[in-house]
Design a protein around this motif. Structure first.
Motif, PDB file in Angstrom:
ATOM      1  N   PHE A 189       0.841  -1.319   0.034  1.00 23.51           N
ATOM      2  CA  PHE A 189       0.018  -0.118  -0.149  1.00 23.51           C
ATOM      3  C   PHE A 189       0.898   1.196   0.092  1.00 23.51           C
ATOM      4  N   ASN A 193       0.397   4.092  -2.645  1.00 31.89           N
ATOM      5  CA  ASN A 193       0.441   5.643  -2.233  1.00 31.89           C
ATOM      6  C   ASN A 193       1.313   6.443  -2.937  1.00 31.89           C
ATOM      7  N   ALA A 309      -5.407   2.052  -2.524  1.00 36.38           N
ATOM      8  CA  ALA A 309      -4.335   2.533  -1.449  1.00 36.38           C
ATOM      9  C   ALA A 309      -5.339   3.113  -0.491  1.00 36.38           C
ATOM     10  N   GLY A 312      -6.449   0.179   1.834  1.00 38.91           N
ATOM     11  CA  GLY A 312      -5.494  -0.484   2.539  1.00 38.91           C
ATOM     12  C   GLY A 312      -4.874   0.341   3.639  1.00 38.91           C
ATOM     13  N   GLY A 313      -4.610   1.640   3.395  1.00 34.83           N
ATOM     14  CA  GLY A 313      -3.942   2.474   4.631  1.00 34.83           C
ATOM     15  C   GLY A 313      -4.861   2.514   5.833  1.00 34.83           C
TER      16      GLY A 313
END
Length: 483
Positions: A189, A193, A309, A312-313
């Motif tokens: 991730f 990003n 992203a 996932g973050g």
């Protein structure tokens, strides 16, 4: 090797990847403390690569009028500095081998600790609800783009369930799995990003960035407070939760550096990028849904990696928060296994997400306001905890687990007033300077000193920290003189 914990349950060495961690809040035996600072670095890095760092930077530039150099300075001091405090509390986790709020029993007494622990748990659940709701919006957008599925109540609930189920798998398994996932998922991730950030930079109005005037020094000082309160202060009461598995020989300075750098690096980059994007365009700073606001800045073909992203973050941040919330719930006295406590926390978060996405008309404003209110008593607790570390290097394992009159930390009826009163005083003073509102017309609370310089610059939490810490130190000096 197996050990028998102080609660009377026998636990094999289940602190390994893929196994359910059976230990609750009882101190970790020395033989099982094998962690190093590298683990903490990746845990905190992963927990802070959430896309929510961008709106923080946007707020500094678009709403507070800083130029980019001031915003970068504020991002560095606010993020690295606040997580250095998290690192200091993590050192206590190495000393005592127990979660933050369990160690707090030694300071406040088992009954006096209930107040700070409830506040801590509410804050964790609050941020988990923010993460869960935002991630569900990202997943709904992803499903719409990839499969043409239009958002509806059923799909919304499925999106929420998917996010909380993934959180439960990692947080439920426990420490070893969490550490492993946080490190390797960061690579995936984090790379996404970087790709997304590269495209966002092409949207920066560089002329507006270069032409932006500097804001007054008071604005910069207030901005540091905003970033600190929105980043490290919110995690401070979870500092020892992961550090309790650190080897006793690990130097405290390395633990502090791991937390500060691990969280500070991604936060600095994300906050800085948010500031760049908002030069000449304040839409991100005022957006009620930051995920959608950022998505419109990207070409359509970048939407899928961006949403992955973002999802996932938020998941990586939620993993750590839910793990800590489960430990905090047990510290409150709920007699259950850690994995069950995590499950209960997940159910509450799911219910909150359903309410705010399907029933309530507005979400971010009220919830962020609520969490901002909690930041004041949390900061007062941080001050007392850190001040206590000046006088203490050891925590009695049995005393931490014994909440009866026989406990070494029973003090006066389960309360240690020399800590409880400074915490309460700091909280009250901080609230005097606070204005809690979702808009100019929707003011929840306004302290009598809210119009002062500290109040208008959002520094009530600093007043809480100074008052609580100073009063506790004074009580410690008096006790030492009497001794």
């Amino acid at each position: 090797m197996s050990t028998t914990d102080l609660a009377g349950t026998t636990s094999a060495d289940t602190n390994r990847v893929g196994a359910i961690e059976t230990r609750g809040i009882e101190p970790v035996p020395s033989t099982e403390r094998t962690g190093g600072p590298g683990q903490l670095f990746w845990v905190w890095f992963a927990a802070n690569i959430s896309i929510l760092g961008l709106p923080l930077g946007a707020t500094l530039v678009a709403l507070r009028g800083m130029n980019i150099w001031q915003a970068l300075l504020v991002a560095a001091i606010g993020s690295f500095g606040s997580f250095a405090l998290v690192g200091l509390i993590s050192v206590a986790g190495k000393w005592g081998g127990a979660p933050s709020m369990t160690l707090s029993r030694a300071i406040f007494g088992p009954r006096g600790n209930h107040g700070p622990t409830v506040i801590s748990w509410l804050s964790r659940v609050g941020w988990e609800t923010v993460n869960t709701t935002t991630a569900a919006y990202a997943l709904l957008a992803l499903l719409d783009i990839a499969f043409g599925l239009t958002a509806n109540p059923v799909l919304t609930v499925i999106s929420l369930l998917a996010f909380v189920a993934l959180t439960l798998v990692v947080s439920g398994l426990g420490h070893a799995t969490l550490v492993w996932i946080q490190q390797w998922a960061t690579y995936v991730f984090g790379a996404l990003n970087i790709v997304v950030a590269a495209f966002l930079i092409t949207r920066v109005d560089w002329q507006a960035v270069l032409d932006a005037p500097a804001a007054p020094l008071s604005v910069v000082i207030a901005g540091i407070g905003v970033i600190a309160a929105g980043t490290g202060i919110g995690w401070a009461n979870a500092g020892a939760d992961m550090a309790r598995y650190q080897h006793r020989n690990v130097r405290g300075g390395r633990i502090v550096a791991a937390a500060s750098a691990g969280a500070g690096i991604p936060l600095f980059l994300l906050i800085g990028l948010g500031g760049l994007l908002s030069a000449g365009d304040g839409s991100l700073a005022s957006a009620s849904d930051p995920v959608s606001a950022i998505q419109v800045m990207l070409p359509s073909w970048m939407a899928v990696p961006y949403l992955l992203a973002a999802f996932g973050g938020l998941l990586l941040s939620n993993n750590l928060s839910v793990y800590s919330a489960g430990l905090t719930m047990i510290t409150l006295g709920i007699r259950t296994r850690r994995v069950i406590a995590v499950g209960l926390d997940i159910v509450l978060t799911l219910a909150g997400g359903i309410y705010f996405m399907l029933i309530a008309g507005n979400f971010y404003g009220p919830f962020i306001t609520f969490i901002s209110l909690l930041a004041v008593p949390i900061t007062a607790w941080v001050a007392v905890f850190l001040a206590d570390m000046l006088f203490r290097r050891h925590y009695d394992p049995r005393g931490l687990m014994d909440t009866t009159r026989t406990s070494a930390y029973w003090y006066h009826g389960g309360f240690r007033w020399s800590a409880v009163l400074p915490w309460l005083a700091g909280t009250v003073v901080g609230l005097l300077f606070l204005t809690a509102s979702t808009s100019a017309d929707d003011v929840w609370f306004s302290g009598p000193l809210a119009s002062s310089w500290l109040g208008t610059n959002g520094l009530g939490w600093v007043a809480a920290f100074v008052v609580a810490g100073a009063l506790y130190l004074l009580s410690g000096v008096r006790s030492a003189r009497r001794g």
